[in-house]
Design an enzyme around this catalytic site. Structure first.
Site, PDB file in Angstrom:
ATOM      1  N   GLU A 105      57.215  33.702  26.000  1.00  0.00           N
ATOM      2  CA  GLU A 105      57.653  32.318  25.777  1.00  0.00           C
ATOM      3  C   GLU A 105      59.175  32.213  25.865  1.00  0.00           C
ATOM      4  OE1 GLU A 105      54.497  30.110  22.951  1.00  0.00           O
ATOM      5  OE2 GLU A 105      55.333  31.927  22.065  1.00  0.00           O
ATOM      6  N   GLU A 125      48.122  35.893  21.521  1.00  0.00           N
ATOM      7  CA  GLU A 125      47.957  35.303  20.189  1.00  0.00           C
ATOM      8  C   GLU A 125      46.498  35.040  19.824  1.00  0.00           C
ATOM      9  OE1 GLU A 125      52.146  34.354  21.476  1.00  0.00           O
ATOM     10  OE2 GLU A 125      50.165  34.406  22.418  1.00  0.00           O
TER      11      GLU A 125
END
Length: 694
Positions: A105, A125
């Site tokens: 990210e 995640e």
């Protein structure tokens, strides 16, 4: 500071330096922001490169800060990415080895990205019951396309940088020195001038986004019924597709905050941290010297011995495999070869690799061939007199400093160690069948086991890709000691009114991979029978149902005999309810004078699971297990406990110890209630509103 700032030819180089994987903890996040601001304030700086030191670009969040104020202290990762996007000077993210989770990210917030070959790229995640929380669901589809991004996000599976080289994720795939290539790219971007590209401004491309998202939902529903996170990932991606980047980003954050509170995410995070905590032993520091393991010996080439040997062959370690008879040795080698050939046929292994691994085996009929082994593992019949013969012989021939390990699943390791003149070198390595597949390794620490022996075996477990959990010495150690109480309750419920299929169905609906009776048929009912016979001799006062003995007396040992608690058709493993077994159970109840009653599924699940919890609490009281998470790891990786419930001890925390104690006291008032001896730890935690896991 976890970030280093230097200038190379007019380009500011911000190096993430937070070992082992440059986790994005508070100091790292703050260092990135300060570095970008410093570069923008310096007229001599034309561009910025962000790169990772050591063995990763960034593995994402710093797990040492989980559940601490620093995890959410500003600047958060979202703020860091906003700073990157707003930079007046172009920013290049230079990726090597690993860019996962928040690390990816972060890179997506840069204006340009360059990667070294072989870098693992992922948003994992979902494996923690979460979804990316800093724009991953919105930015990744904009650079690699909807379909590829959704698949990566929902699975959490890493993809090599080469496979993403021709997408919009990377501007270049570096062929030489990564930093030099990044500096060159940054200089070119500075020369071009103008506005710098932001991923958020790109469109998500797909010919039929609504149709694909609908297709993806159907696929996820089939494989993730117990986990909400994959569904939320799709929801967040869809929001971005339909309503744009900003609304998608806000919705992603809402989803992240809601998922953090779910019991499923809590269970997955518990398993993640529990696996890492299992390797930390209070009185064995991380720097404890370890012994060199270059050659392994295995005594016994049966199913277990052959499976154990394969773990070391797979890790490139040569194995001397000992049997007493040539026929048994040949049979064991043939089984191992067949296992490798099956992997080749499935495309999981090349023929060349299979041959390399088989070539590492030195088969032998002579104990003397084990003389140079650094580690020797005994995998013979589960009988103390047999173990004694083996260990006395190993003591004679093994070189000084060799580790002598027993694969015993129930026997007293201290007695086994006493058969040698070197009890400090003896340890238990209890593999689970099939040993080449099952992830759990119970490492049994004897009262005289040296610390360096324990440290060596724990390190070796990582090399052979096992989850190692340390147990003290007791009958059955952690896993089998607890499962015995579980089986006792299952057998008592047969006496009281249930039938095998109902009990299995109830606990499998709860989430177990297999119920107690299907499990017993698979393992072999004669194994449990042998253990019970020993119990009757050693603990004649122990209240045990004899109904399973009655089954074994008829020769119904399970799948291997075509009949156990269930009937089996030749060549098939389908468990078919047996009318004759059901009749035998009903007759046994009548013979015992027990009136059969209806037992509902809630009681079945409660008695089975809380029998594990209660025995686990006793194991903690006695110090056999160091922490509750160790017990949970044993059951998640070795006994098919449902992952989304986090293990028996976390499950008890989830429903509350007050409720656990009340239920056990209720069961103790029923027929066969004397089998329940409430753990003092359960009572203590119930009174204090405490938990097994902190």
């Amino acid at each position: 500071m976890a970030v280093d700032y230097t200038i190379r030819g007019g380009v500011a180089v911000i190096t993430l330096d937070n070992p082992p994987v440059n986790g994005l903890g508070y100091s790292t996040r703050l260092g990135i922001v300060e570095g970008v601001e410093r570069a923008n304030d310096d007229a001599s700086v034309r561009a910025i490169v962000i790169i990772g030191a050591g063995k990763a670009f960034s593995g994402g969040a710093d797990i040492t800060e989980f559940n601490t104020p620093k995890a959410t202290q500003e600047p958060t990762l979202t703020t860091v990415i906003q700073v990157l996007e707003a930079s007046a000077k172009p920013i290049v993210a230079a990726i090597h080895a690993v860019a996962m989770g928040g690390g990816l990210e972060l890179a997506l917030g840069a204006h340009y990205r360059i990667a070294a070959p072989g870098a693992q790229i992922a948003l994992p995640e979902v494996k923690l019951g979460l979804l990316p929380g800093a724009g991953g669901t919105q930015r990744l589809p904009r650079v690699i396309g909807l379909e590829a991004a959704l698949n990566m996000i929902v699975s959490g599976t890493p993809v090599l940088s080469e496979k993403l080289a021709h997408t919009g994720l990377f501007d270049e795939l570096a062929q030489g020195d990564l930093l030099e290539a990044a500096l060159s790219l940054a200089g070119q971007a500075a020369d071009r001038g103008g506005a710098h590209p932001k991923v958020r401004d790109r469109a998500i491309e797909h010919p039929n986004p609504e149709g694909f998202i609908r297709f993806a939902r159907n696929g996820v529903a089939a494989v993730a019924m117990h986990f909400p996170a994959p569904h939320k990932c799709i929801d967040a991606i869809e929001k971005g597709v339909k309503e744009g980047f900003e609304r998608g980003l806000a919705f992603e954050r809402e989803c992240f905050l809601s998922l953090v509170q779910t019991p499923e995410s809590r269970a997955l995070r518990h398993a993640f941290f529990g696996e890492r905590a299992a390797g930390k032993i209070a009185d064995v520091p991380s720097g404890t010297p370890v012994r060199k393991i270059e050659r392994v010996g295995v005594v016994g080439a049966g199913t277990m011995g052959g499976g154990i040997a394969m773990n070391f062959l797979n890790a490139g370690l040569p194995v001397t495999l000992l049997e007493t008879k040539q026929e048994a040795l040949d049979r064991g080698l043939a089984t191992m070869r067949a296992n490798y050939e099956a992997q080749v046929k499935k495309g999981k292994l090349t023929q060349e690799k299979a041959e390399e691994r088989m070539a590492l085996i030195q088969p032998t009929l002579a104990y003397e061939a084990l003389a140079q082994a650094d580690l020797i593992i005994e995998a013979v019949f589960e009988d103390l007199s047999v173990k004694e013969q083996v260990f006395r012989r190993l003591d004679e021939i093994a070189k000084p400093g060799a580790i002598l390990a027993s694969n015993t699943s129930t026997l007293d390791l201290n007695r086994i160690a006493s058969f040698t003149s070197r009890p400090g070198d003896v340890i238990g390595m209890h593999f689970f069948s099939p040993a080449n597949v099952m992830k759990l390794l119970e490492v049994v620490r004897g009262e005289k086991t040296e610390k360096d022996v324990l440290a060596t075996v724990m390190q070796l477990a990582k090399k052979i890709r096992k989850t190692a959990v340390v147990s003290g010495v007791c009958d059955g150690f952690i896993g089998n000691r607890m499962i015995e109480q579980y089986i006792r309750q299952a057998l008592f419920m047969l006496e009281e009114g249930a039938l095998p299929a109902q009990i299995d169905r109830a606990i499998e609906k709860f989430g177990f991979a297999m119920g107690p009776f299907r499990m017993s048929d698979l393992a072999g009912n004669d194994i449990g029978w042998a253990i019970r016979k020993r119990r009757y001799r050693e603990q004649p006062e122990l209240h045990y149902s004899r109904i399973a003995d009655r089954l074994c007396e008829t020769g119904r040992f399970g799948q291997k005999t075509g009949a156990g608690w269930y009937d089996y058709r030749p060549g098939k493993r389908d468990a078919l309810p047996s009318e004759s077994v059901d009749e035998m159970i009903v007759a046994y109840s009548k013979e015992r004078g027990i009136g059969r009653r209806r037992i509902d599924d809630d009681e079945i699940v409660g008695r089975l699971v809380l029998s594990l919890v209660n025995e686990g609490a006793k194991i903690l009281e006695e110090g056999i297990a160091a922490k509750a998470s160790d017990i949970d790891m044993v059951y998640l990786t070795g006994y098919g406990f449902p992952l989304w419930r986090g293990g028996p001890m976390l499950y008890a925390d989830t429903i509350g110890l007050y409720n656990v104690e009340r239920a056990i006291r209720k069961y103790a008032k029923q027929v066969n209630g004397d089998a329940w001896q409430l753990s003092a730890r359960v009572t203590e935690l119930a009174k204090s509103n405490g938990r097994f896991n902190g």
